[in-house]
Design a protein around this motif. Sequence first.
Motif, mmCIF file in Angstrom:
data_model
loop_
_atom_site.group_PDB
_atom_site.id
_atom_site.type_symbol
_atom_site.label_atom_id
_atom_site.label_comp_id
_atom_site.label_asym_id
_atom_site.label_seq_id
_atom_site.Cartn_x
_atom_site.Cartn_y
_atom_site.Cartn_z
ATOM 1 N N GLN A 610 1.123 -1.427 0.160
ATOM 2 C CA GLN A 610 -0.139 -0.272 0.093
ATOM 3 C C GLN A 610 0.305 0.764 0.272
ATOM 4 O OE1 GLN A 610 -3.424 0.125 1.950
ATOM 5 N NE2 GLN A 610 -3.592 -2.265 1.119
ATOM 6 N N GLY A 612 0.118 4.096 -1.733
ATOM 7 C CA GLY A 612 -0.242 5.432 -1.615
ATOM 8 C C GLY A 612 -0.415 5.705 -3.344
ATOM 9 N N HIS A 613 0.221 5.260 -3.905
ATOM 10 C CA HIS A 613 -0.406 5.756 -5.248
ATOM 11 C C HIS A 613 -1.261 5.670 -6.192
ATOM 12 C CE1 HIS A 613 3.810 7.470 -6.056
ATOM 13 N NE2 HIS A 613 4.592 6.725 -4.932
ATOM 14 N N ILE C 31 -10.179 2.299 -19.983
ATOM 15 C CA ILE C 31 -8.733 1.323 -18.782
ATOM 16 C C ILE C 31 -8.359 2.114 -18.996
ATOM 17 C CG2 ILE C 31 -7.747 -1.365 -18.485
ATOM 18 C CD1 ILE C 31 -10.065 -1.876 -18.940
ATOM 19 N N VAL C 34 -7.481 5.277 -17.670
ATOM 20 C CA VAL C 34 -7.150 5.701 -16.464
ATOM 21 C C VAL C 34 -5.656 5.348 -15.973
ATOM 22 C CG1 VAL C 34 -7.780 4.638 -14.296
ATOM 23 C CG2 VAL C 34 -9.777 4.875 -15.864
ATOM 24 N N LEU C 35 -5.613 4.439 -16.833
ATOM 25 C CA LEU C 35 -4.262 3.812 -16.042
ATOM 26 C C LEU C 35 -2.411 4.419 -16.773
ATOM 27 C CD1 LEU C 35 -4.638 0.332 -16.868
ATOM 28 C CD2 LEU C 35 -4.733 0.933 -15.252
ATOM 29 N N ARG C 38 -2.532 10.701 -15.914
ATOM 30 C CA ARG C 38 -2.172 11.376 -14.416
ATOM 31 C C ARG C 38 -3.101 12.480 -14.454
ATOM 32 N NH1 ARG C 38 -0.956 7.068 -13.789
ATOM 33 N NH2 ARG C 38 1.196 6.272 -13.645
ATOM 34 N N ILE C 104 -2.802 13.295 -10.585
ATOM 35 C CA ILE C 104 -2.666 11.936 -9.189
ATOM 36 C C ILE C 104 -1.556 11.491 -8.706
ATOM 37 C CG2 ILE C 104 -2.301 10.101 -11.125
ATOM 38 C CD1 ILE C 104 -4.963 10.123 -9.810
ATOM 39 N N ASP C 105 -0.524 11.348 -9.309
ATOM 40 C CA ASP C 105 0.737 11.337 -8.000
ATOM 41 C C ASP C 105 0.681 11.587 -6.943
ATOM 42 O OD1 ASP C 105 1.228 8.895 -9.641
ATOM 43 O OD2 ASP C 105 2.385 9.611 -10.916
ATOM 44 N N LEU C 107 -1.238 12.717 -4.879
ATOM 45 C CA LEU C 107 -2.233 12.387 -4.139
ATOM 46 C C LEU C 107 -1.854 11.551 -3.923
ATOM 47 C CD1 LEU C 107 -5.039 13.024 -5.167
ATOM 48 C CD2 LEU C 107 -4.575 14.423 -3.070
ATOM 49 N N LYS C 108 0.088 11.139 -2.310
ATOM 50 C CA LYS C 108 0.084 9.635 -1.652
ATOM 51 C C LYS C 108 -0.791 9.776 -0.075
ATOM 52 C CE LYS C 108 4.113 9.398 -3.684
ATOM 53 N NZ LYS C 108 5.865 9.253 -3.594
ATOM 54 N N LEU C 110 -3.138 8.543 1.160
ATOM 55 C CA LEU C 110 -3.862 7.949 1.450
ATOM 56 C C LEU C 110 -3.005 6.945 2.418
ATOM 57 C CD1 LEU C 110 -6.155 6.465 -1.733
ATOM 58 C CD2 LEU C 110 -7.225 7.292 0.485
ATOM 59 N N LYS C 111 -1.896 6.763 2.608
ATOM 60 C CA LYS C 111 -1.160 5.512 3.109
ATOM 61 C C LYS C 111 -1.030 6.271 4.380
ATOM 62 C CE LYS C 111 3.990 4.904 2.989
ATOM 63 N NZ LYS C 111 4.687 4.580 2.083
ATOM 64 N N TRP C 112 -0.647 5.958 5.684
ATOM 65 C CA TRP C 112 -0.820 6.604 6.564
ATOM 66 C C TRP C 112 0.883 6.292 7.429
ATOM 67 C CZ3 TRP C 112 0.269 3.769 10.953
ATOM 68 C CH2 TRP C 112 -0.239 2.125 10.729
#
Lengths: 635, 478, 112
Positions: A610, A612-613, C31, C34-35, C38, C104-105, C107-108, C110-112
Motif C-alpha cells: 500500500q 499510496g500511489h 481503461i 485511466v491507467l 495522470r 494523481i501522483d 496524492l499519497k 492515502l497511506k498513513w
Amino acid sequence: MASFDTTHIISLLVPLLPLAGFFGYFLYGDKLSESKVGTLASGWVILSFLLSLVLFGQIPVDGAIQVNYFNWMQAGSFTVPFAFQIDQLSVIMMMLVTGVGSLIHIYSIGYMHGDNGFSRFFAYLNLFIFFMLLLVMANNYVLMFAGWEGVGLCSYLLIGFWYKNPEYSAAANKAFIVNRIGDLFMLYGLYMIFKHFGTFVYSDINGMAQSVFNADTAIIGIITLLLFAGATGKSAQIPLHTWLPDAMAGPTPVSALIHAATMVTAGIYLIIRSNVLFALAPLTNEIIVIIGLATTLVAGMIALKQNDIKKVLAYSTVSQLGLMFFALGVGAYAAAFFHLLTHAFFKALLFLGAGSVIHGMHGEQDIRKMGGLSGKMKYTHITFLIAVIAIIALPPLSGFFSKDYILASVFGKSPVLWFFGALSGLLTAFYMMRLYLLVFKGKSRMPEADAAKIHESPSVMLMPLYVLAGLSALGGFMNIPSIFGGSQWLENFLKPVVSLSELHIDHGTEWILMGISTVLVLGIVFWTYNMYVKKNDVPESDAVLATMPFANFLNRKFYFDEFYDAVFSQPLLKFSTFIQKWIETSIVDKVTDSFGMLSFFLSGQVRKLQNGHISFYLFAMVLGILGILTIFILL
Amino acid sequence: MGVLLTLLIPFISAILILLAGKNTSQKLAVMSTAASVVVTGILTAMYFKDGAVIAGVDWPWVSSMGIRFHLEADGVSLLLLLISNVVALISIYVSLGDNYKNVHQYYALILMMQAFMNGVFVAQDLILYYIFWELVLIPAYFLLLGWGRHDKIRSVTLKFFLYTFLGSLLMLVGIIWLGSYNGTPDFSLNAIYGLSLTTNTQIAVFAAFMIAYAIKTPFFPFHSWMADTYTAAPAPVTILFSGVMSKMALYSIFRFVLPVVPDAIATYGPFVMQLAAFSVLYASLMALAQKDIKRMFAYVSMAHVGLIVAALMINNIEGVHGALMFMAVHAIVTSGLFFTAQILFRMKGTHDIYSFGGIRQYMPVFAGLYMVVLFASIGLPLTNGFIGEFMILTALLKANTLAMVLASISIVIGAVYMLLTYRKVMLGQDNTSGNFSDLQHNDKFLFLSIAFVIIFMGIYSTWITQLCDNTVLNIFQP
Amino acid sequence: MNETLITPDLVMAVPLEHYIAVSAILFSIGIIGVLMRRNLIVMFLSIELMLNSVNLLAVAFSIYHNDSNAQAFVFFIMVVAAAEIAVGLAMLVMIYRNIRTIDIDALKQLKW
C-alpha cells in the motif's frame, strides 16, 4: 444428629469458653485493667478445667463418649464430621491442657505486668487453649489437624509477640514454616487415610486397620511414616527440630505452656491416638526409635554447651520429647504418655522458674552472668530444685517413675537401646545440674548494682510454681509400677485406648537397672557440684568457645541452621528468582509476545504493497480483474 | 423473572449512573450492587426451599439458527451468581475509598461488567453464553485502559484483550461445531448435553474449549497476560478480574466441558490436571520471587485457580464439589488480598514490599484482618481456605498422585512467601513515614465482613455443597 | 415483464457482435485512459467512457434478449454517474484548492 444432651453442651463448652475469652478481647480490647483482663482470661480456662473434670467423671469404664455436632465438610462419599471423642486419653490431655494452662495464665498475670500487649497476650493464650482442646478432643484426623495447625498459629503469634523485634518475628516465621513442612507430610498421611479407609474417624479406622493392612502391607507403613513426619515437625524431632530453640523468643510463659508442656507433645498424642495403625507398621517403629534416640542424644549434647537459660531448657525439651518417641517406637505407649504428663509438670515448672529468674533479673538470660541466686530468690530456688530432681530422675519424684518405666520397657526390647536411653538420662543430669548450679549456687557473677536490684517474684507468679512443684513431686504416683507394689493406675485407665504394652521384665532385672541409673545420676550430680560450685568453673565466653572445636560444634547446635539455610532456604529463594528471570520473563512472556511481534512483522510486509500511489492501485485492480476473468474463461 | 433481574439491576443502574452524573454515582452503585446481592440471596433461599431450578426467561431470538434468549439458574449457577454479586459489592466498596476520574463512567463500567458476568452464569444457550462472555471484555477493556496504572498501560491492555479474545474465538469455533453437529442448528444446553459425539470430535472440542479457558483462568503456560493486568488494573477491578472473571472460565469447564466431552477428559484430563497442578507450583514459586505485593497476590490467585482446574479434571463428585467450594473460597480470599494491597497502596502510593515496615504498631485492626486473610490464603483450618484445599487435595490423591504432590508443595511455599511478606510489611520497627491511620468506617466494615465470611465458611461450609449437590449429581448420575 | 418489447428496427439492423465490439473498444480505451493519464479530469472522462460502454452493451443486450430490465438499469447508471461526477468534481476542486495540482501522483496521503 443425636439429640443434644448435657454431655453435648459440656463438651462443647470446654473448648468454647477459652474461645469466648479470645473474642472477648475484641470487645474490651485494652479498655479493661490488667487485673480484670487477667482474671477473666484465667477464669475461662479454669472453668474449662472444671468442666473437664466433670467429663472425666462421666467417662464409661471401657469406652468413649462420642458427641457429634454437624458435618464440617461433606461431598459425595467424603464426610468430615465436626465431632468430639472423649475417652481416657483425651480427657487426661484435656485436664493437662486446661490445668497447666490455668496455672500459666495465672503466672502470666504477674509476668506480663506492665506490658503494652497485656490483654492481647491473654487473648492469644486463650486461643491457644481452644485449639489445643480441639486437637485432643477431635474424633477424627481432620478436626485434629485443625487444632494441630491452630496451635501452630498461636505458637507463631506468641513467639512473635514482641513484633517490633525483627529477630523474634523471624523466629516466629521459622516455627510456622518448619511446622508446615511437617504438616504437609501429615496432610499426605490424611489423604492416604481417606484413600484407603474412606473415613477420617478414629474409631472407624481402628476397626478397619487390620483388613486394610492385610490387603497391602506397605500402605500402613507409608501412612504411619507420614503421620510420624507430621509429628516430627510439631514435636521438634530431628530433622525438623530447629524451630524450637528459636521459639524461645516468645515470652517465658509461652515457652512453658506451648513449647514444653502441651503443644510440642501433640506429636506424641497423635501417635498414641493412632497406636492401632502404628502397631501394624514395624518398619515405621524402627524409624521412630532411631529418630527418637538420635534426637534425645543430639539435643542432650547440644544442651551441654548452651549458655542461655531458656535455650538449655529448650534443648532439654527436645531431648525429653525424643525420649518419648523412643518409647513410642518400642511400643511402650503408656510409658511415653506417662512421661509426657510428668514432663509437662516439671518442664513447665522449670520454664516458669526460669521466667521468675529472668523477671527477677530484669531480662537477663545468660547463665554466665548469674550465680548464687538461691539466697535472693528463695521460693523460686526451692521449686526449681524440685523440678531439677524430677527431670534428672532421682527417686521418688515423678521423673524417676516415668523415665524408669520407659527404660524398663526398652530393656525388654533390647539392652543396647537401654544403654542409649540411659546415656540420654546422664546427659540430662549433667546439663540440668550445670544449669541449676550456675544459676542458683556458686558465687554471684553480676555487677553489684544489678545484684541489688534482684527481687523475688510476686506471689501471683509463685503460686503456680508451688502447685507445679507439688505435681512434679507427686505426679509419679499416678503410675507406681508393680515393683513398688503400685497398681499402675494410669496404664490400666488407658487400656481402652492403648491396648498393648507387654514389655515387662522381671523384677530382679528392673531393680538392677534402676540401681545402675540412679547411681550414675548421683555420680554426675557430685561431679557437677565439684566442678561448678567447689572449683567455681564458669562456662567459656564466646571467644574462648570458638577456639574449642567440639565445644563450639555443640554450641553452634551441630550447624543444623546453617546447613538448612544453605541447602533449602537460600536455594529456594534463588530458584524462584531464577524462574522469574529465565522462565517467566525470558520464555513464557517472550513466546506470547512473539505472536504479537509476528503479526506486526507480517503486517509490515503486507503494508509495503500500500504505497499510496493511486495509479498503482488502479493498475493492480485492473490486473486483478483480468486475472479473475482469465481464470473464469479458462475454467 | 428473578434471574433476569440479576442482569437488569446492574445494567439499568449502569445507564442511570451515566445519566445522573458524577455526584450520585457512588450511592447508586452501592444501592445497585446491594440490591443484586439481595435478589440473588432471595433466589438462593427459594432454591433451598423448593429444590427446583429457578426458571428465568426463555424467548426465541434468532430462530433460524436455533438461538434462544434462555436464562435459568440451578444450584451451581446460583453459587456463581452469589460469588459474582458479592464480589461486585466488595469491589464497589473498595472503590469508595479512592477518587477516580470520571467517576460515573467508572462505576457504570463496573456495573456493566457485573451484569454481563451474571449473564455468563445463567445463560442456557451457548451462543447467548458466548455473547455475554465477550461482552464482559468490553467494560474490562475500558476499565483497564482508562483507570489502569502502568507505564505501558496501552500495551498491557492490548495484550490482555487480544490474548483472551483469541482464546474465545477458538471457543466460538467449538460452540458452532457443537451447535450444528446434528444438522439443524440448536445451541441450547440441553441439546448439547444430548449429543453423542465421536471421540475425535470430543478431543477437538475439548482442545478448543480448554485453550480458551486456560487463558481466561489462567494457568501455566497461558498466564502471561495475568500478572501485568492484575497489577495494572485498579484494585476493585483486579478484584473483579480474579474474583469473578476467572470463575467464568472455571464455571464453564464445569458446565460445558465435563458433561459434553467425557471421553476426551478420560484421555487428556490427567494431562491437563498435571499441567494445572504444575501451574500451582510454578505460580507459588513466582509469588516467592515478587517484590511487588499486588503482583505477588496475582500469582497467589493463579496458584489457587490452578488447583481448581486440577480438581475439575478429576471429574468425579468429590473433586467437583471441592472445586466449586474453592471457587467460592477463592473469590472471598482474593478480594481480601487485593483489598489489603490497596490499603497499603493508599498509605504510600506503592506496592513495593520493601518500602513498608512496622505498620503493625499503628494499625492493629488492619494487621489482624490482614492476618486472617493471609492465613485463609495459605489454608489454615477453620478458615475457608482449608476446606476447599483439603477437599481438592484429598480427591486429587485418589485420582493422580503426581498432580497432588505438585499442587500440594505450595502449602509450604505459600506459608513462606506470605509470612515473609507479612513480616516485612507489618512487623519490625517503624522505618517508614506516611499516612498511618487505622481502618475507618467503610474499609473497616468491609474488611471485618470479609474476615467474618472467611471464618464462617471455614466452620460451616456444607451449605455450599448442598447448594450445588443436585446439579453435580445430574452430571455424574444422569 | 412478459409483454413484448416494441423494438425499433433501426437498432436491430446492426448485429449484436458489432455492439459488443464497439463497447469492448470503448471500455479498453477507458481503461487505458485511466491507467495511463495522470490528470484527474482526464481520468474522470475515461471512467465515464467505461460506464457508457457498459450502458451501450446493456441496451443492446436488452433489445436482443427482449428484456426491458436492463434499460431501466441504464437509466439508474446514468443518474448515479451524474451524481458521482458532481461529487467527484467537487472533490477535485477541493483537492486542487488544497494542493494546487490535479496530478494523481501528488496524492499519497492515502497511506498513513
